[in-house]
Design a protein around this motif. Structure first.
Motif, PDB file in Angstrom:
ATOM      1  N   GLY A 169       0.677   7.639   9.776  1.00 39.37           N
ATOM      2  CA  GLY A 169       1.070   6.247   9.666  1.00 39.37           C
ATOM      3  C   GLY A 169       1.783   5.946   8.367  1.00 39.37           C
ATOM      4  O   GLY A 169       1.966   6.826   7.525  1.00 39.37           O
ATOM      5  N   TYR A 170       2.208   4.708   8.259  1.00 43.02           N
ATOM      6  CA  TYR A 170       2.760   4.235   6.989  1.00 43.02           C
ATOM      7  C   TYR A 170       2.354   2.791   6.778  1.00 43.02           C
ATOM      8  O   TYR A 170       2.034   2.072   7.739  1.00 43.02           O
ATOM      9  CB  TYR A 170       4.283   4.388   6.927  1.00 43.02           C
ATOM     10  N   VAL A 171       2.321   2.399   5.531  1.00 41.66           N
ATOM     11  CA  VAL A 171       2.133   0.986   5.191  1.00 41.66           C
ATOM     12  C   VAL A 171       3.412   0.535   4.507  1.00 41.66           C
ATOM     13  O   VAL A 171       3.871   1.161   3.539  1.00 41.66           O
ATOM     14  CB  VAL A 171       0.902   0.781   4.281  1.00 41.66           C
ATOM     15  N   LEU A 172       4.018  -0.491   5.068  1.00 47.67           N
ATOM     16  CA  LEU A 172       5.295  -1.001   4.572  1.00 47.67           C
ATOM     17  C   LEU A 172       5.033  -2.244   3.733  1.00 47.67           C
ATOM     18  O   LEU A 172       4.443  -3.215   4.223  1.00 47.67           O
ATOM     19  CB  LEU A 172       6.169  -1.358   5.795  1.00 47.67           C
ATOM     20  N   TYR A 173       5.439  -2.166   2.450  1.00 46.77           N
ATOM     21  CA  TYR A 173       5.214  -3.314   1.561  1.00 46.77           C
ATOM     22  C   TYR A 173       6.459  -4.198   1.615  1.00 46.77           C
ATOM     23  O   TYR A 173       7.327  -4.135   0.746  1.00 46.77           O
ATOM     24  CB  TYR A 173       4.917  -2.834   0.134  1.00 46.77           C
ATOM     25  N   GLY A 174       6.572  -4.960   2.685  1.00 51.76           N
ATOM     26  CA  GLY A 174       7.736  -5.830   2.892  1.00 51.76           C
ATOM     27  C   GLY A 174       7.327  -7.274   2.717  1.00 51.76           C
ATOM     28  O   GLY A 174       6.301  -7.564   2.091  1.00 51.76           O
ATOM     29  N   PRO A 175       8.115  -8.206   3.285  1.00 56.22           N
ATOM     30  CA  PRO A 175       7.726  -9.619   3.229  1.00 56.22           C
ATOM     31  C   PRO A 175       6.289  -9.807   3.715  1.00 56.22           C
ATOM     32  O   PRO A 175       5.543 -10.617   3.193  1.00 56.22           O
ATOM     33  CB  PRO A 175       8.744 -10.300   4.154  1.00 56.22           C
ATOM     34  N   SER A 176       5.893  -9.046   4.749  1.00 54.89           N
ATOM     35  CA  SER A 176       4.463  -8.927   5.037  1.00 54.89           C
ATOM     36  C   SER A 176       4.115  -7.450   4.870  1.00 54.89           C
ATOM     37  O   SER A 176       4.978  -6.586   4.976  1.00 54.89           O
ATOM     38  CB  SER A 176       4.139  -9.403   6.460  1.00 54.89           C
ATOM     39  N   THR A 177       2.851  -7.172   4.596  1.00 51.60           N
ATOM     40  CA  THR A 177       2.425  -5.774   4.487  1.00 51.60           C
ATOM     41  C   THR A 177       1.965  -5.325   5.868  1.00 51.60           C
ATOM     42  O   THR A 177       1.068  -5.918   6.459  1.00 51.60           O
ATOM     43  CB  THR A 177       1.294  -5.638   3.453  1.00 51.60           C
ATOM     44  N   MET A 178       2.648  -4.290   6.388  1.00 53.82           N
ATOM     45  CA  MET A 178       2.351  -3.832   7.750  1.00 53.82           C
ATOM     46  C   MET A 178       1.851  -2.409   7.743  1.00 53.82           C
ATOM     47  O   MET A 178       2.342  -1.567   6.992  1.00 53.82           O
ATOM     48  CB  MET A 178       3.608  -3.903   8.619  1.00 53.82           C
ATOM     49  N   LEU A 179       0.902  -2.142   8.628  1.00 53.12           N
ATOM     50  CA  LEU A 179       0.445  -0.777   8.893  1.00 53.12           C
ATOM     51  C   LEU A 179       0.996  -0.381  10.256  1.00 53.12           C
ATOM     52  O   LEU A 179       0.871  -1.136  11.226  1.00 53.12           O
ATOM     53  CB  LEU A 179      -1.093  -0.741   8.940  1.00 53.12           C
ATOM     54  N   VAL A 180       1.629   0.776  10.322  1.00 60.22           N
ATOM     55  CA  VAL A 180       2.093   1.327  11.595  1.00 60.22           C
ATOM     56  C   VAL A 180       1.405   2.675  11.722  1.00 60.22           C
ATOM     57  O   VAL A 180       1.525   3.520  10.835  1.00 60.22           O
ATOM     58  CB  VAL A 180       3.626   1.467  11.613  1.00 60.22           C
ATOM     59  N   MET A 181       0.624   2.844  12.799  1.00 64.64           N
ATOM     60  CA  MET A 181      -0.242   4.033  12.831  1.00 64.64           C
ATOM     61  C   MET A 181      -0.426   4.541  14.254  1.00 64.64           C
ATOM     62  O   MET A 181      -0.377   3.776  15.219  1.00 64.64           O
ATOM     63  CB  MET A 181      -1.607   3.657  12.233  1.00 64.64           C
ATOM     64  N   THR A 182      -0.623   5.860  14.349  1.00 61.91           N
ATOM     65  CA  THR A 182      -1.017   6.455  15.627  1.00 61.91           C
ATOM     66  C   THR A 182      -2.159   7.435  15.402  1.00 61.91           C
ATOM     67  O   THR A 182      -2.212   8.122  14.378  1.00 61.91           O
ATOM     68  CB  THR A 182       0.163   7.165  16.324  1.00 61.91           C
ATOM     69  N   THR A 183      -3.060   7.478  16.385  1.00 59.92           N
ATOM     70  CA  THR A 183      -4.082   8.533  16.410  1.00 59.92           C
ATOM     71  C   THR A 183      -3.897   9.338  17.697  1.00 59.92           C
ATOM     72  O   THR A 183      -4.819  10.002  18.158  1.00 59.92           O
ATOM     73  CB  THR A 183      -5.501   7.920  16.358  1.00 59.92           C
ATOM     74  N   GLY A 184      -2.705   9.248  18.274  1.00 60.89           N
ATOM     75  CA  GLY A 184      -2.400   9.998  19.494  1.00 60.89           C
ATOM     76  C   GLY A 184      -2.551   9.180  20.761  1.00 60.89           C
ATOM     77  O   GLY A 184      -2.388   9.694  21.870  1.00 60.89           O
TER      78      GLY A 184
END
Ligand code: AFP
Length: 342
Positions: A169-184
């Motif tokens: 995954g990644y955490v994007l420190y943008g206008p909002s902080t987003m987590l984009v993740m997969t566990t399969g």
């Protein structure tokens, strides 16, 4: 559903929402993620929340500027890179969940708990040249199971293909902080809710459109690319007067987290191809903590993640800081690009 939203889920208009706005842990339990992996993910996110806060403080947090040292990749290290790396390293190594960590900012892997079940590779701050201009940056991570027969601190533990990732995954420190993740079990979007301090699920099973008219590449390297990439990009730029008979748009954020996030949201092709700019270093992006985790996220969202020779996640790593060619994004467009290499 969160404690904060008192919605009537019997209402058919809202029943779909019941699955969304879920807190992270229940969402992961729904995907049958093992409890110790959930605990590790929560540990990682604790570090990213702290980084998110410091990023949002900008100059006020006294973290801008460069240190005098250079990191092992030979790039000038920003102070925030150092801070993020230390935060990540400390919190992971103290957690007891990890046998070792490997970071873009560390020459070798660092030993954790001998009984730790997992190993984590990470880029604590991807897109570091964006720090000083208050633009997109993020943290990328990739989790594998720790081999039982190797001692903590042995770099060879990390020589596992992307196919063996149990979470990325990644955490994007943008206008909002987003987590984009997969566990399969699909790629999901979460947003950091600063009012209660947790990540809430906002989009389950993201799907990358198979077609696109948007590409992302650093055009300033054009003259250093191999012929197939030269020809492919030339055809995109020719637009509706060329063989593709449609116009293409270009975007380049100079932070893979930002570019891949756009591709996940609305499709596109992202590539950092082989080039001859530095003959001793034909590729720029790192396999273990850039290409592999993004490949897992994209494939789980119906996209493709390739080099000109094959699937990124099939590569058997030779070293923890290995670099790799990257061609990833919307399925049909990636296939089109690869057809130029045949
Ligand atoms: P840094 O984190 O060292 O700034 O590098 C970012 C990155 O690895 C990746 O996130 C970008 O896609 C790529 O480099 C940008 O490369 P250019 O500097 O050639 O634009």
């Amino acid at each position: 559903m969160t404690d904060r939203f008192n919605l009537n889920l019997a209402n058919p208009l809202l029943s779909n929402l019941g699955n969304l706005m879920q807190r992270l842990a229940p969402a992961l339990r729904q995907d049958n993620v093992p409890l110790d992996l959930i605990s590790l993910i929560k540990t990682i996110l604790a570090a990213t929340k702290e980084i998110s806060f410091r990023v949002s403080q900008g100059h006020l947090g006294d973290v801008m500027g460069s240190t005098l040292d250079e990191n092992i990749q030979g790039e000038v290290q920003k102070q925030l890179d150092v801070v993020a790396n230390e935060l990540f390293k400390d919190i992971l190594l103290e957690s007891g969940f990890v046998k070792a960590i490997s970071s873009e900012e560390e020459d070798h892997s660092v030993a954790g708990d001998e009984n730790g079940k997992y190993i984590v590779s990470f880029d604590p701050l991807d897109g570091s040249s964006n720090i000083d201009i208050n633009s997109l940056i993020g943290t990328i991570f990739s989790i594998h199971e720790a081999p039982k027969d190797m001692a903590a601190g042995d770099d060879d533990m990390f020589k596992q293909s992307g196919n063996k990732q149990v979470c990325a995954g990644y955490v994007l420190y943008g206008p909002s902080t987003m987590l984009v993740m997969t566990t399969g079990s699909g790629t999901h979007f979460y947003v950091l809710d600063r009012t209660h301090g947790g990540f809430l699920l906002v989009e389950r099973n993201v799907q990358v459109p198979v077609d696109t008219n948007e590409f992302a590449i650093n055009m300033s390297n054009q003259r250093f690319w191999q012929a197939p990439m030269q020809n492919y990009i030339a055809d995109l730029i020719a637009g509706d007067t060329g063989p593709r008979e449609k116009n293409f748009n270009m975007r380049w954020i100079a932070a893979m987290v930002g570019d891949i996030h756009r591709v996940l949201c609305r499709g596109g092709i992202f590539t950092y191809p082989a080039d001859s700019k530095k003959p001793e270093q034909p590729y720029k992006l790192r396999l273990m903590y850039e290409a592999n985790p993004m490949a897992f996220l994209l494939e789980q969202a119906g996209g493709l993640a390739m080099t000109s020779q094959g699937r990124i996640m099939d590569i058997e790593p030779e070293s923890i800081h290995q670099r790799v060619e990257v061609i990833m994004g919307s399925k049909n467009e990636v296939e089109k690009c690869l057809s130029y290499y045949k």
